[in-house]
Design a protein around this motif. Structure first.
Motif, PDB file in Angstrom:
ATOM      1  N   PRO A  90       0.827  -1.207   0.000  1.00 55.73           N
ATOM      2  CA  PRO A  90       0.000   0.000   0.000  1.00 55.73           C
ATOM      3  C   PRO A  90       0.866   1.265   0.000  1.00 55.73           C
ATOM      4  N   GLU A  91       2.017   1.191  -0.659  1.00 60.20           N
ATOM      5  CA  GLU A  91       3.020   2.255  -0.546  1.00 60.20           C
ATOM      6  C   GLU A  91       3.025   3.269  -1.681  1.00 60.20           C
ATOM      7  N   ARG A  92       2.759   2.812  -2.921  1.00 60.26           N
ATOM      8  CA  ARG A  92       3.048   3.687  -4.047  1.00 60.26           C
ATOM      9  C   ARG A  92       2.195   3.317  -5.264  1.00 60.26           C
ATOM     10  N   ILE A  93       1.806   4.371  -5.996  1.00 63.59           N
ATOM     11  CA  ILE A  93       1.135   4.204  -7.284  1.00 63.59           C
ATOM     12  C   ILE A  93       1.758   5.227  -8.235  1.00 63.59           C
ATOM     13  N   ALA A  94       2.160   4.772  -9.418  1.00 70.63           N
ATOM     14  CA  ALA A  94       2.644   5.688 -10.456  1.00 70.63           C
ATOM     15  C   ALA A  94       1.690   5.574 -11.637  1.00 70.63           C
ATOM     16  N   LEU A  95       1.483   6.720 -12.310  1.00 66.39           N
ATOM     17  CA  LEU A  95       0.521   6.731 -13.398  1.00 66.39           C
ATOM     18  C   LEU A  95       0.873   7.784 -14.434  1.00 66.39           C
ATOM     19  N   LEU A  96       0.303   7.609 -15.591  1.00 61.38           N
ATOM     20  CA  LEU A  96       0.396   8.581 -16.675  1.00 61.38           C
ATOM     21  C   LEU A  96      -1.020   9.097 -16.890  1.00 61.38           C
ATOM     22  N   HIS A  97      -1.203  10.431 -16.899  1.00 69.38           N
ATOM     23  CA  HIS A  97      -2.533  11.047 -16.914  1.00 69.38           C
ATOM     24  C   HIS A  97      -2.613  12.060 -18.053  1.00 69.38           C
ATOM     25  N   GLY A  98      -3.608  11.896 -18.888  1.00 68.66           N
ATOM     26  CA  GLY A  98      -3.818  12.828 -19.987  1.00 68.66           C
ATOM     27  C   GLY A  98      -5.272  12.850 -20.403  1.00 68.66           C
ATOM     28  N   GLU A  99      -5.532  13.481 -21.543  1.00 73.70           N
ATOM     29  CA  GLU A  99      -6.892  13.541 -22.056  1.00 73.70           C
ATOM     30  C   GLU A  99      -7.260  12.276 -22.827  1.00 73.70           C
ATOM     31  N   SER A 100      -6.242  11.585 -23.338  1.00 73.04           N
ATOM     32  CA  SER A 100      -6.467  10.367 -24.110  1.00 73.04           C
ATOM     33  C   SER A 100      -5.211   9.507 -24.049  1.00 73.04           C
ATOM     34  N   ARG A 101      -5.321   8.304 -24.557  1.00 72.23           N
ATOM     35  CA  ARG A 101      -4.214   7.336 -24.542  1.00 72.23           C
ATOM     36  C   ARG A 101      -2.955   7.887 -25.210  1.00 72.23           C
ATOM     37  N   ASP A 102      -3.099   8.645 -26.296  1.00 70.55           N
ATOM     38  CA  ASP A 102      -1.941   9.126 -27.048  1.00 70.55           C
ATOM     39  C   ASP A 102      -1.657  10.607 -26.818  1.00 70.55           C
ATOM     40  N   ASP A 103      -2.112  11.156 -25.718  1.00 70.75           N
ATOM     41  CA  ASP A 103      -1.947  12.581 -25.430  1.00 70.75           C
ATOM     42  C   ASP A 103      -0.462  12.926 -25.287  1.00 70.75           C
ATOM     43  N   PRO A 104       0.097  13.752 -26.174  1.00 73.91           N
ATOM     44  CA  PRO A 104       1.514  14.107 -26.065  1.00 73.91           C
ATOM     45  C   PRO A 104       1.805  15.004 -24.850  1.00 73.91           C
ATOM     46  N   ASN A 105       0.785  15.579 -24.267  1.00 77.59           N
ATOM     47  CA  ASN A 105       0.954  16.452 -23.097  1.00 77.59           C
ATOM     48  C   ASN A 105       0.643  15.748 -21.789  1.00 77.59           C
ATOM     49  N   PHE A 107       0.934  13.849 -18.325  1.00 79.61           N
ATOM     50  CA  PHE A 107       1.908  14.043 -17.256  1.00 79.61           C
ATOM     51  C   PHE A 107       1.997  12.790 -16.393  1.00 79.61           C
ATOM     52  N   GLU A 108       3.118  12.670 -15.684  1.00 74.08           N
ATOM     53  CA  GLU A 108       3.354  11.523 -14.808  1.00 74.08           C
ATOM     54  C   GLU A 108       3.103  11.933 -13.369  1.00 74.08           C
ATOM     55  N   SER A 109       2.465  11.044 -12.618  1.00 74.54           N
ATOM     56  CA  SER A 109       2.258  11.303 -11.194  1.00 74.54           C
ATOM     57  C   SER A 109       2.738  10.106 -10.394  1.00 74.54           C
ATOM     58  N   LEU A 110       3.320  10.400  -9.246  1.00 72.06           N
ATOM     59  CA  LEU A 110       3.717   9.381  -8.284  1.00 72.06           C
ATOM     60  C   LEU A 110       3.008   9.705  -6.984  1.00 72.06           C
ATOM     61  N   LEU A 111       2.221   8.760  -6.504  1.00 71.87           N
ATOM     62  CA  LEU A 111       1.519   8.908  -5.236  1.00 71.87           C
ATOM     63  C   LEU A 111       2.184   8.000  -4.226  1.00 71.87           C
ATOM     64  N   THR A 112       2.563   8.557  -3.089  1.00 73.95           N
ATOM     65  CA  THR A 112       3.139   7.736  -2.030  1.00 73.95           C
ATOM     66  C   THR A 112       2.241   7.821  -0.808  1.00 73.95           C
ATOM     67  N   PHE A 113       2.152   6.710  -0.103  1.00 71.87           N
ATOM     68  CA  PHE A 113       1.293   6.572   1.068  1.00 71.87           C
ATOM     69  C   PHE A 113       2.179   6.134   2.235  1.00 71.87           C
ATOM     70  N   ASP A 114       2.385   7.016   3.201  1.00 67.41           N
ATOM     71  CA  ASP A 114       3.245   6.711   4.340  1.00 67.41           C
ATOM     72  C   ASP A 114       2.421   6.713   5.623  1.00 67.41           C
ATOM     73  N   ALA A 115       2.523   5.619   6.383  1.00 71.26           N
ATOM     74  CA  ALA A 115       1.820   5.539   7.662  1.00 71.26           C
ATOM     75  C   ALA A 115       2.465   6.501   8.652  1.00 71.26           C
ATOM     76  N   GLU A 116       1.622   7.263   9.331  1.00 71.06           N
ATOM     77  CA  GLU A 116       2.062   8.136  10.421  1.00 71.06           C
ATOM     78  C   GLU A 116       1.169   7.819  11.608  1.00 71.06           C
ATOM     79  N   GLY A 117       1.570   6.773  12.374  1.00 70.54           N
ATOM     80  CA  GLY A 117       0.705   6.279  13.439  1.00 70.54           C
ATOM     81  C   GLY A 117      -0.533   5.678  12.809  1.00 70.54           C
ATOM     82  N   SER A 118      -1.718   6.120  13.236  1.00 72.00           N
ATOM     83  CA  SER A 118      -2.966   5.603  12.663  1.00 72.00           C
ATOM     84  C   SER A 118      -3.420   6.432  11.471  1.00 72.00           C
ATOM     85  N   ALA A 119      -2.643   7.445  11.109  1.00 66.04           N
ATOM     86  CA  ALA A 119      -2.969   8.308   9.974  1.00 66.04           C
ATOM     87  C   ALA A 119      -2.082   7.949   8.777  1.00 66.04           C
TER      88      ALA A 119
END
Length: 168
Positions: A90-105, A107-119
């Motif tokens: 449950p640590e990380r998700i990376a993705l490519l996000h655009g308007e369509s599959r071949d969108d030249p614009n 962008f890449e996103s990296l989401l990280t999930f770090d436990a901080e106690g119960s949060a």
């Protein structure tokens, strides 16, 4: 502690092309991660305030895709496309996000999930192909505020889910 090595130079090389948004959410990491992995969750919180989401297709796996439409509060529809490039529960998700599959614009996103106690501390690091595309996202589409609102919607949703789980 200073950042060194290849990762640090890659980050500094992309600093003018990125947006980083983070938030601590009062819910367990596994639940926050799950909210990104199941369409039944995503449709309840995804997007800035006032937006809703309609999913056309969703397959959460590396190489899988999520095609959806975000409906703006002014009635404008935004066709969106995400391809999952890395999933490490449950640590990380990376993705490519655009308007369509071949969108030249896209962008890449990296989401990280770090436990901080119960949060959970979630960080969303988005890197655009160019500084100009990043600036346009910030200025025209209010990407920073929209990202903060999206994480706020996620926080409200998973906090409610966690409370219901504790009650039941």
């Amino acid at each position: 502690m200073s950042a060194t090595g290849r990762g640090a130079s890659a980050r500094s090389a992309s600093a003018d092309r990125e947006i980083v948004i983070a938030r601590v959410i009062d819910a367990p990491r596994e639940l926050v991660f799950e909210a990104f992995t199941e369409v039944r969750h995503l449709s309840r919180w995804w997007g800035p305030e006032g937006f809703s989401t309609t999913t056309q297709s969703f397959e959460f796996r590396v190489g899988g895709e999520w095609e959806f439409v975000m409906h703006g509060p002014d009635g404008t529809d935004y066709t969106e496309f995400i391809s999952w490039t890395e999933i490490a529960p449950p640590e990380r998700i990376a993705l490519l996000h655009g308007e369509s599959r071949d969108d030249p614009n896209a962008f890449e996103s990296l989401l990280t999930f770090d436990a901080e106690g119960s949060a959970t501390r979630i960080e969303m690091r988005t890197v655009f192909p160019t500084k100009e595309l990043r600036d346009e996202a910030v200025e025209k589409y209010h990407a920073i505020e929209g990202g903060r609102q999206t994480l706020g919607n996620l926080a409200a949703y998973v906090t409610e889910v966690a409370q219901k789980g504790a009650e039941g």
